[in-house]
Design an enzyme around this catalytic site. Structure first.
Site, PDB file in Angstrom:
ATOM      1  N   GLU A   1       0.983   0.821   0.201  1.00 19.85           N
ATOM      2  CA  GLU A   1       2.433   0.795  -0.004  1.00 19.85           C
ATOM      3  C   GLU A   1       2.839  -0.422  -0.819  1.00 19.85           C
ATOM      4  OE1 GLU A   1       1.651   2.292   4.268  1.00 19.85           O
ATOM      5  OE2 GLU A   1       0.719   0.955   2.824  1.00 19.85           O
TER       6      GLU A   1
ATOM      7  N   CYS B   1      -2.157  -3.545   1.049  1.00 20.77           N
ATOM      8  CA  CYS B   1      -1.948  -2.178   1.527  1.00 20.77           C
ATOM      9  C   CYS B   1      -1.502  -1.285   0.371  1.00 20.77           C
ATOM     10  CB  CYS B   1      -0.884  -2.157   2.620  1.00 20.77           C
ATOM     11  SG  CYS B   1      -1.353  -3.033   4.113  1.00 20.77           S
TER      12      CYS B   1
END
Length: 153
Positions: free
Chosen positions: A75, A73
């Site tokens: 993040e 991801c």
């Protein structure tokens, strides 16, 4: 605060630790990172920009893999870049996606990865049109489990 692309403010109940210029830099960095997303399967590009307590910004995008669990991801990519360069103290993260309807929100796994580095930092969730809302990690992951829970002995 909720901001639209024209700068109109709407309170959301949270006060930001970042100034307006820092927020705009973070939002621009996460939108730029989104452009580099490798997402041939989901077609869902996500960008994230992480602000350290000393003012540095680390960005990341999602990177998918044909073996789905091996993808990363945005993040997590931003966190890993920052940590690999010696930064572990963060004050904010901005996340952007291409949704016109929904704000970009971190998945459960990303919320736990963010939690590893504290609970009291700002998270800016953006839509495609530039509007965003500000939350805290505590808002997104209440009563969370963190490193301090392992110090019970």
């Amino acid at each position: 605060m909720e901001h639209n692309q024209h700068g109109t403010l709407q309170p959301t109940g949270n006060s930001s630790k970042c100034g307006p210029e820092q927020i705009q830099r973070l939002l621009a960095a996460c939108r730029e990172a989104k452009e580099f997303a490798y997402c041939p399967y989901s077609k869902y590009p996500v960008g994230a920009a992480l602000l350290t307590t000393d003012g540095k910004i680390f960005s990341g995008c999602n990177v998918e893999n044909a073996c789905y669990p091996l993808g990363a991801c945005a993040e997590q990519t931003a966190i890993q870049k920052a940590v690999s360069e010696g930064h572990t103290k963060f004050q904010a993260i901005a996340i952007a996606c291409n949704s016109k309807e929904y704000y970009a929100v971190p998945c459960g796994a990303c919320r736990q990865v963010l939690r590893e580095f504290g609970r009291h930092w700002d998270i800016y969730l953006a839509k495609e049109d530039g509007t965003y809302i500000q939350k805290t990690l505590e808002d997104l992951l209440p009563q969370s489990f963190g490193p301090e829970h392992l110090n019970i002995i």
